[in-house]
Enzyme design. Structure first.
Site, short mmCIF file in Angstrom:
data_model
loop_
_atom_site.label_atom_id
_atom_site.label_comp_id
_atom_site.label_asym_id
_atom_site.label_seq_id
_atom_site.Cartn_x
_atom_site.Cartn_y
_atom_site.Cartn_z
N ASP A 138 1.00 -1.15 0.10
CA ASP A 138 -0.11 0.12 0.04
C ASP A 138 0.97 1.09 -0.13
O ASP A 138 2.05 1.18 -0.18
CB ASP A 138 -0.84 0.05 1.21
CG ASP A 138 -2.47 0.82 1.10
OD1 ASP A 138 -2.05 1.79 0.68
OD2 ASP A 138 -3.21 0.10 1.23
N HIS A 199 -2.58 3.51 -4.56
CA HIS A 199 -2.29 3.06 -3.41
C HIS A 199 -0.74 2.32 -3.41
O HIS A 199 -0.36 1.21 -3.06
CB HIS A 199 -3.11 2.06 -2.66
CG HIS A 199 -4.44 2.52 -1.99
ND1 HIS A 199 -4.04 3.57 -0.84
CD2 HIS A 199 -5.65 2.39 -2.21
CE1 HIS A 199 -5.35 4.00 -0.52
NE2 HIS A 199 -6.34 3.50 -1.27
N ASP A 262 -8.55 -0.12 -6.27
CA ASP A 262 -9.35 0.92 -5.32
C ASP A 262 -8.80 2.40 -5.33
O ASP A 262 -7.55 2.40 -5.22
CB ASP A 262 -9.86 0.29 -3.83
CG ASP A 262 -8.59 0.02 -3.18
OD1 ASP A 262 -7.55 -0.45 -3.40
OD2 ASP A 262 -8.83 0.55 -1.93
N GLU A 263 -9.57 3.17 -5.12
CA GLU A 263 -9.33 4.58 -4.72
C GLU A 263 -8.32 4.98 -5.63
O GLU A 263 -7.31 5.63 -5.05
CB GLU A 263 -9.00 4.56 -3.27
CG GLU A 263 -10.35 4.34 -2.20
CD GLU A 263 -10.15 4.31 -0.76
OE1 GLU A 263 -10.69 4.54 -0.08
OE2 GLU A 263 -8.89 3.75 -0.50
C1 ACM Z 1 -11.04 -0.09 0.59
O1 ACM Z 1 -11.51 -0.38 1.52
N1 ACM Z 1 -10.33 0.79 -0.06
C2 ACM Z 1 -10.94 -1.46 -0.24
#
Ligand code: ACM
Ligand code: ZN
Length: 707
Positions: A138, A199, A262-263
């Site tokens: 991450d 990330h 994600d994100e």
């Molecule tokens: C997450 O909680 N960003 C998958």
């Protein structure tokens, strides 16, 4: 008589997760070594994979399964049935509701030792959990050895916190093999996660050429999603990802490989010539489904899927991977509610349900955030997780077949200790385990709580921490109460549990007074209260002090400006006491107390917050003579010269230390101290700077109004 009842109760089976079908008979089998115990593996038996039958009579025990996993689970059930060498006579036919019964652990934000991972695998496999999703990379840490890219662990696995301490750690490939083998012996499949394209700051810190502008980036030790992400315009990015997959894939014999997804913030892609060239070359166009950059994310995920296929792996990703289209072989983890999962199942993808809103984020509070140890945010009690049904009603039976199962996610930002990791994992994971295994119609929360007590006692015997409901106050727990004539102290627990308390300053014990209902106090004093489990264990204690006081008189200053006088000085301070006496201050006036944290712009990248200390003072209006509660994330809040809120040195993310005073109607003085700093990874520059007040426990909070 009582002894007899206790004995009978003790022999009521306490199996967790509850089996699919069970008949309890009279009598018990007395354990005598392995004699008269038979475990039969019969691949042709008409028993679902992972299922088993178990018969215990007075004279023998027989388990049958069609798979090794089924026999393993029969043994787990048997171990839970046995008490003091006796196993109640039962006939059980058991099998799982879902085949994905998972826990995600985040080793990036705070490293999780091999020993603790093994312990979690050990415990959770006893409750028939069969997937460990290992979040290995991450922004804040790369945690797996990659031989071709040594800087990932030399640089990316080491983080210097703002207080100068160092957080580090990574798993060697040898350790990964060891954990995977340990898990396999317990029928747990380990699924690796390597995050892309967002990330990824730990990777970019190690190899800046992975990002769009290829500039070196510094230490990254705050929580949040930075806008520096992998550059999908560059072939090196995909070469890197393939090299990483080439080393990781062989370590994990399972089919699944999680790529995050994600994100991912996409602002850098908009300005990156390589990304824009890729968008043009691939004909990625903005349409009603998304921007060209969102299509670029989809392109990156599809390339990743191709890489994984070369190494025999199937892609799993967070629900953002749906954006811009996805091949049907990909499995989607629905975390932003169920919407992504529903869409994915309708599009023919397999789905693992793991919505935070279903109580499945273990890092969320299990009890009142104002009473619990500092944590992430949000508040979902055990029963929310227990009641979550991973099959949304809107799916047809055909679509619902794509729901592989359910997973608890434990994000690690606020897990500063191994103790907290255990405390957050348990007992919520037991609720996840039961939903994952037990047929829906067999679920029963009160009965689960009864069986949970036995499971918690097993954790006690291992010295493993778990959440015990704390005595909480409705409307928000508060440890500093003020009153004029009397106060009513009311307590509840997040699931039914007795409470014991003292009013004489002594430590509560199991023999202390039972809490039977609201306690009325008329004089100043202190209450110490703890929850008491059915097996005699006390929770952590809460201390509530209460002060009888006359209203503090209103003030009559010569002039009211409606403004806050503020002074601020640069520097990173952990507590107000650290501000030097010879600090050079700059003065200003603000018309809103909430503007103090915004005295300096907050860097969108979260990398270099502007550190400063500020003090603000002014007057505010109290509309009625009464006892008033105050809530704020400022380091200190003083009212009429009394320290009413003290958050000094804490992680100031969630309102936790409310205070009270009895104030006369009229104008009162307020002084706040704010430190723009980072404590425990939380940047206080992100705080709203509110000072909230309310009159009674069930009222809603309102902002103070400057006079
Ligand atoms: C997450 O909680 N960003 C998958
Ligand atoms: Zn780029």
């Amino acid at each position: 008589m009582i002894k007899l009842i206790t004995l009978l109760l003790a022999l009521v089976p306490q199996i967790l997760p509850a089996p699919a079908e069970m008949q309890v008979r009279e009598g018990y089998f007395k354990v005598d070594g392995d004699k008269h115990m038979e475990f039969v593996l019969k691949p042709s038996a008409p028993i679902p994979a992972e299922g088993y039958t178990l018969e215990v009579t007075r004279t023998r025990v027989k388990a049958v399964a069609s798979t090794e996993a089924g026999l393993f689970y029969a043994r787990q059930t048997l171990a839970q049935l046995e008490q003091d060498g006796k196993i109640p006579c039962v006939k059980i036919k058991d099998y799982p509701r879902f085949r994905w019964r998972g826990l995600m652990v985040d080793a990036s934000r705070h490293f999780m030792s091999v020993e603790q991972i093994k312990q979690h695998i050990d415990i959770l496999s006893q409750y028939k959990i069969n997937v460990l999703h290992w979040h290995l990379t991450d922004d804040q840490g790369w945690r797996v050895e990659i031989k071709k890219y040594p800087r990932l662990t030399e640089v990316g696995a080491v983080r210097t916190e703002f207080d100068g301490s160092v957080t580090k750690g990574y798993y060697t490939q040898e350790q990964i093999r060891e954990v995977v083998a340990y898990a396999a012996e317990r029928f747990v499949t380990v699924v690796p996660e390597i995050e892309m394209p967002g990330h990824s700051m730990a990777a970019i810190r190690s190899y800046p050429e992975l990002s769009c502008d290829k500039q070196p980036v510094g230490n990254f030790s705050v929580w949040g999603s930075p806008d520096i992400v992998l550059c999908p315009g560059s072939e090196f990015t995909f070469q890197f990802l393939e090299d990483v997959v080439a080393e990781i894939a062989p370590l994990f014999p399972g089919r699944y490989f999680h790529i995050g997804g994600d994100e991912c913030r996409k602002v850098r892609w908009e300005k990156c010539p390589a990304c824009q060239a890729r968008i043009a070359a691939e004909g990625l166009k903005a349409d009603e489904k998304g921007t060209a950059e969102e299509k670029l994310q989809s392109y990156a995920v599809r390339r990743m899927e191709g890489i994984l296929a070369k190494y025999g792996k199937s892609l799993v990703g967070w629900d953002e991977i749906l954006e811009g289209g996805l091949s049907p072989n990909a499995t989607v983890m629905s975390w932003r509610g169920e919407k992504g999962g529903i869409q994915a199942a309708r599009e023919g993808h397999d789905v693992v349900m793991t919505p935070g809103s279903g109580g499945l984020y273990l890092n969320h509070y299990q009890g009142d955030p104002k009473a619990e140890p500092e944590g992430y945010a949000h508040h979902y009690v055990l029963q929310t997780a227990y009641d979550y049904n991973p099959v949304p009603a809107e799916l047809t039976p055909e679509e619902a077949r794509h729901i592989l199962g359910i997973q608890g996610n434990l994000w690690g930002e606020y897990i500063y200790t191994d103790y907290m990791r255990d405390y957050l994992t348990f007992p919520k994971m037991f609720a996840v385990a039961e939903t994952a295994w037990t047929p829906l119609e067999k679920k029963d929360f009160p009965d689960f709580c009864r069986r949970l007590d036995a499971a918690c006692q097993r954790l006690d015997s291992l010295g493993v921490a778990y959440h015990m409901p704390l005595p909480e106050q409705p409307g928000g727990s508060i440890s500093q109460i003020a009153f004029r004539d009397s106060a009513v102290l009311t307590f509840t627990t997040s699931r039914p549990m007795e409470m014991v308390y003292t009013l004489d300053g002594s430590k509560p014990t199991a023999e202390s007074a039972r809490y039977e209902g609201p306690i009325v106090v008329r004089n100043s004093g202190m209450l110490r209260i703890a929850s008491l489990s059915s097996y005699g264990k006390l929770s952590a204690e809460r201390t509530v002090s209460f002060e009888k006081m006359d209203p503090i008189p209103a003030l009559h200053p010569a002039q009211l400006t409606g403004k806050l006088s503020v002074r601020h000085t640069p520097g990173a301070f952990t507590i107000p006491h650290d501000i030097p006496l010879n600090a050079v201050w700059t003065s200003c006036e603000l018309d809103d107390i909430r503007r103090i944290p915004k005295l300096y712009p907050f860097h969108a990248n979260m990398q270099d917050p502007h550190f400063f200390a500020a003090e603000g003072e002014g007057y505010f209006q109290v509309p009625q003579t009464d006892a008033w509660s105050f809530s704020s994330l400022y380091d200190e809040v003083w009212i009429d010269g009394r320290l009413v809120i003290d958050n000094r040195g804490e992680v100031r993310k969630n309102f936790r230390h409310d205070g009270m005073l009895v104030l006369e109607k009229g104008v009162h003085h307020i002084r706040v101290v704010f430190l723009s700093n980072v404590v425990g990874g939380w940047t206080t520059a992100r705080n709203k700077g509110e000072v909230l007040m309310k009159q009674a426990q069930n009222e809603t909070w309102r902002n103070i109004i400057l006079q």
